[in-house]
Enzyme design. Structure first.
Site, PDB file in Angstrom:
ATOM      1  N   LYS A 120      40.638  44.895  30.823  1.00  0.00           N
ATOM      2  CA  LYS A 120      40.017  43.581  30.931  1.00  0.00           C
ATOM      3  C   LYS A 120      38.511  43.742  31.114  1.00  0.00           C
ATOM      4  O   LYS A 120      38.039  44.039  32.210  1.00  0.00           O
ATOM      5  CB  LYS A 120      40.619  42.791  32.097  1.00  0.00           C
ATOM      6  CG  LYS A 120      42.098  42.468  31.903  1.00  0.00           C
ATOM      7  CD  LYS A 120      42.689  41.729  33.083  1.00  0.00           C
ATOM      8  CE  LYS A 120      44.155  41.404  32.845  1.00  0.00           C
ATOM      9  NZ  LYS A 120      44.777  40.710  34.007  1.00  0.00           N
ATOM     10  N   SER A 150      48.747  39.472  37.223  1.00  0.00           N
ATOM     11  CA  SER A 150      49.570  40.680  37.388  1.00  0.00           C
ATOM     12  C   SER A 150      48.872  41.729  38.241  1.00  0.00           C
ATOM     13  O   SER A 150      48.502  42.796  37.740  1.00  0.00           O
ATOM     14  CB  SER A 150      49.908  41.272  36.015  1.00  0.00           C
ATOM     15  OG  SER A 150      48.741  41.407  35.215  1.00  0.00           O
ATOM     16  N   LYS A 203      37.760  35.689  33.134  1.00  0.00           N
ATOM     17  CA  LYS A 203      38.184  35.155  34.439  1.00  0.00           C
ATOM     18  C   LYS A 203      37.637  36.001  35.588  1.00  0.00           C
ATOM     19  O   LYS A 203      37.541  35.529  36.727  1.00  0.00           O
ATOM     20  CB  LYS A 203      39.704  35.036  34.496  1.00  0.00           C
ATOM     21  CG  LYS A 203      40.469  36.317  34.229  1.00  0.00           C
ATOM     22  CD  LYS A 203      40.639  37.197  35.442  1.00  0.00           C
ATOM     23  CE  LYS A 203      41.248  38.532  35.090  1.00  0.00           C
ATOM     24  NZ  LYS A 203      41.370  39.442  36.254  1.00  0.00           N
ATOM     25  N   ARG A 267      39.802  42.366  43.309  1.00  0.00           N
ATOM     26  CA  ARG A 267      38.606  43.189  43.500  1.00  0.00           C
ATOM     27  C   ARG A 267      37.331  42.402  43.221  1.00  0.00           C
ATOM     28  O   ARG A 267      36.332  42.551  43.924  1.00  0.00           O
ATOM     29  CB  ARG A 267      38.676  44.428  42.600  1.00  0.00           C
ATOM     30  CG  ARG A 267      39.841  45.341  42.899  1.00  0.00           C
ATOM     31  CD  ARG A 267      39.736  46.649  42.147  1.00  0.00           C
ATOM     32  NE  ARG A 267      39.806  46.473  40.710  1.00  0.00           N
ATOM     33  CZ  ARG A 267      40.931  46.482  40.010  1.00  0.00           C
ATOM     34  NH1 ARG A 267      42.078  46.617  40.627  1.00  0.00           N
ATOM     35  NH2 ARG A 267      40.910  46.363  38.703  1.00  0.00           N
TER      36      ARG A 267
END
Length: 346
Positions: A120, A150, A203, A267
């Site tokens: 990502k 997830s 996101k 994170r």
């Protein structure tokens, strides 16, 4: 008889041999998921010492210390051993290191084997998506993308989750969907590969922004407003790059955004919270074990939005906070006093 972990879900044709490149939290969690249905899973760790430790203890103490790897997960530092003769190669390498790592290992990875990316992020210099980097470094092949809410910590515990798999090869997406689907892990398919991949990267910007709100103790109203308008903003960006707006309101978009912006495992949210409390970004990043993909992605998306003239006020202020030392409170104030306008989607 149904494969292990399927119960009464149904019988599908599954991929029997799977390799996973990257022994971080997500790579390890996916190894555990694939191990429930595949005959063998090869988990590649770049660091030989880490590979030996995981193989001996059956635990990834650095990333998922409480999870125990099944016996059919084979850990190796040799990419050739990991990927030889497999049906699918999963890429779980942080986007900042993706191109250099794949270039380094390219000669050891067979041509033609389909791949699944769970990366990502967006490359700063080229604005290439992970799937594009995979094809550029390893040669033409079918590449699918898995994304959605997830967190690796929850997947490793066997807690329920739903994600989406997308890519130009519909048959590959169905095979991945059917291989991974089980009682605690539901996989949907989607034909908007660009949207799913961009949503998974974008996101993370909102995760940092949400954390800044938390660090400033601005409350639920401010955070809800930020995320609502932020979702519109990243959807606008995605549409400008060929994505469907509806994808951003599905699992890869709003679904992943919720976990990123509210979970203690997030994170990117954690980075934003510390910055919101006044800690310097360099100091925050230096103290992290895992990579916060949203930091370099903020730079990439801001620069791209400026080049293309895409209106992204939240991203612009976030960039100023992270890279131009603008005080977070000043950035929020500047967002609030913008000229009033009609609400628009996207």
């Amino acid at each position: 008889m149904s494969p292990p972990g399927r119960g009464s879900v149904g019988a599908w044709s599954v991929m029997k041999r799977v390799a996973i490149l990257g022994a971080g939290g997500m790579g390890t969690a996916l190894a555990m998921l694939f191990a429930r249905t595949a005959r063998s899973v090869h988990l590649w760790a770049r660091d030989p010492d880490q590979a030996r430790e995981i193989a001996a203890s059956r635990k990834n103490t650095k990333h998922l210390p409480d999870a125990v790897l099944p016996e059919n997960v084979i850990v190796t530092p040799n990419a050739c051993d990991a990927t030889g003769g497999v049906d699918l190669i999963v890429v779980a390498i942080p986007s900042a290191y993706l191109r250099s790592t794949l270039n380094e290992q390219a000669e050891r990875i067979p041509m033609g084997i389909p791949m699944l990316s769970v990366v990502k992020g967006i490359e700063n210099e080229t604005f290439a998506r992970p799937s594009q980097i995979i094809e550029a470094t390893l040669g033409p092949r079918a590449v699918s993308i898995l994304s959605g809410p997830s967190h690796a910590e929850e997947l490793a515990k066997g807690l329920p989750a739903s994600v989406v798999v997308a890519g130009p090869d519909a048959d590959l997406c169905v095979k991945i969907r059917d291989t991974l689907s089980q009682e605690t892990f539901r996989v949907y398919s989607n034909d908007d590969a660009i949207g799913v991949e961009l949503a998974g990267a974008l996101k993370n910007l909102l995760g940092i922004a949400a954390g800044i709100c938390d660090g400033l103790e601005f409350g639920d109203n401010a955070k809800a407003s930020l995320l609502t308008r932020g979702l519109v903003e990243i959807s606008r960006f995605g549409v400008a790059h060929g994505a469907r707006p509806s994808t951003f309101y599905g699992l890869a978009g709003i679904g992943d955004m919720v976990t990123t912006c509210f979970s203690p495992f997030g994170r990117n949210r954690a980075v934003g919270e510390k910055v919101g409390r006044g800690q310097a970004l360099d100091e925050v990043l230096a103290g992290m074990v895992n990579v916060a993909e949203g930091v370099p992605t903020t730079r990439s998306v801001y620069e791209q939005s400026q080049r293309l003239g895409i209106e992204m006020p939240i991203t612009e202020e976030l960039h100023k906070i992270l890279f131009e030392a603008k005080p977070p409170r000043d950035a929020v104030t500047d967002l609030m006093v913008r000229v009033p306008k009609d609400e628009a989607y996207p």
